[in-house]
Write an enzyme that holds these catalytic residues in place. Structure first.
Site, PDB file in Angstrom:
ATOM      1  N   LYS A  67       0.839  -1.190   0.000  1.00 18.81           N
ATOM      2  CA  LYS A  67       0.000   0.000   0.000  1.00 18.81           C
ATOM      3  C   LYS A  67       0.882   1.249   0.000  1.00 18.81           C
ATOM      4  CE  LYS A  67      -3.569   2.705   0.687  1.00 18.81           C
ATOM      5  NZ  LYS A  67      -4.563   2.950  -0.361  1.00 18.81           N
ATOM      6  N   CYS A  87      -2.057  10.182  -6.115  1.00 17.90           N
ATOM      7  CA  CYS A  87      -3.197   9.871  -5.255  1.00 17.90           C
ATOM      8  C   CYS A  87      -4.246  10.971  -5.374  1.00 17.90           C
ATOM      9  CB  CYS A  87      -2.763   9.731  -3.801  1.00 17.90           C
ATOM     10  SG  CYS A  87      -4.161   9.270  -2.757  1.00 17.90           S
TER      11      CYS A  87
END
Length: 313
Positions: A45, A132
């Site tokens: 992650k 992101c």
């Protein structure tokens, strides 16, 4: 008779498939599932410098009719030291290379995290996430070309070893040209991963007349089958513009067919996000078999025989 193996950043993968960062990768339990699966690799992650809870729920939902998904996770993760510890204890003899995703909320955070991994001198590969779209108040660095080049000017010489970057989807030819010109300046930037989710879609429930997810007034990143064509365009655009680098394709994979198309567009490896989230790690065995069957039917014995060879009219 069919060889699905590939190489990325100089490391050999037994097959080309692995998880998209963000799916089945936040905890050691998640990563153990990836190790036990029939993926060819795994990625963690995207880590921030400190632990993050992420955005409030509901923050991920599959969309009807198999279109894909919408999410606004907000970078929930255990903090970089958790993934550094995982990397220190990883069994690198397992034949599955380990990729570590870093997504600092500032350049200073990225520097500190990269310094820690460099000091540990591990055989994992770092991937810096410039894309992101779901942290409120934090724009995607991948859309600020000057800031992205400045970050690479700092990070590339610090990392020294081969590394990659995760990119947002680009929609303008001029942006492909500008971004590629930047990436080509850095010899140890050896691959790009594209695409991250298509940022800031809005899914509305027809019956309740309400947004489907809670964060950012319902705005979130789109993934799954609906983003396939955007993903293929980005893979092919960078394959053409980065002749000495590689592309990892991600977006829209539901079966072996989409993996085949990613490779045809130029991908050296292919990541799976929404379908992995919905189906679980058994997806890798299914899709590897489907891709094998497609290659047999088409007469291809290796990925190199058709990688990047999409025909144009």
């Amino acid at each position: 008779m069919v060889d699905l193996s590939t190489k990325v950043a100089g490391l050999s993968l037994p097959n080309l498939l692995f998880n998209a960062s963000g799916v089945c990768c936040q905890t050691e339990a998640d990563l153990k599932l990836m190790i036990e699966s029939e993926s060819g690799s795994l990625i963690t992650k995207s880590a921030t410098y400190e632990y993050r809870e992420g955005n409030p729920s509901p923050r991920y939902l599959p969309l009807p009719s198999g279109l894909g998904s919408i999410n606004s996770m907000g970078l929930p993760n255990e903090g970089y030291e958790y993934y550094l510890n995982f990397a220190k204890n990883y069994d690198y003899s397992s034949k599955k290379p380990l990729f570590i995703s870093l997504s600092g909320l500032s350049l200073a955070d990225n520097v500190k995290m990269c310094e820690a991994f460099v000091a540990a001198d591990l055989p994992c590969v770092l991937e810096v996430n410039f894309s992101c779209p779901n942290v409120p108040g934090k724009p995607q660095l991948g859309y600020d070309m000057e800031a992205m080049e400045n970050a690479l000017n700092v990070l590339a010489p610090l990392i020294k070893k081969p590394f990659g970057v995760k990119l947002p989807p680009y929609f303008d030819i001029a942006h492909f040209d500008t971004a590629a010109a930047i990436f080509n300046k850095f010899d140890n930037l050896v691959y790009v991963t594209c695409i991250n989710s298509v940022g800031n879609g809005l899914a509305i429930d027809f019956e309740t007349e309400s947004a489907l997810i809670k964060p950012k007034d319902g705005f979130g990143g789109l993934g799954g089958l609906m983003v396939l064509n955007t993903a293929l365009a980005n893979v092919n655009a960078f394959y053409r513009r980065l002749p000495t680098k590689q592309v990892i394709g991600v977006g829209g994979v539901t079966s072996g067919k989409e993996v085949f198309l990613h490779v045809l567009a130029g991908a050296s490896a292919v990541q799976i996000g929404t379908t992995l989230k919905e189906e679980g790690p058994t997806v890798f065995a299914r899709i590897n078999k489907e891709l094998t069957d497609i290659m047999i039917a088409k007469g291809y014995k290796s990925l190199d025989e058709f990688r990047g060879k999409v025909k144009t009219l």
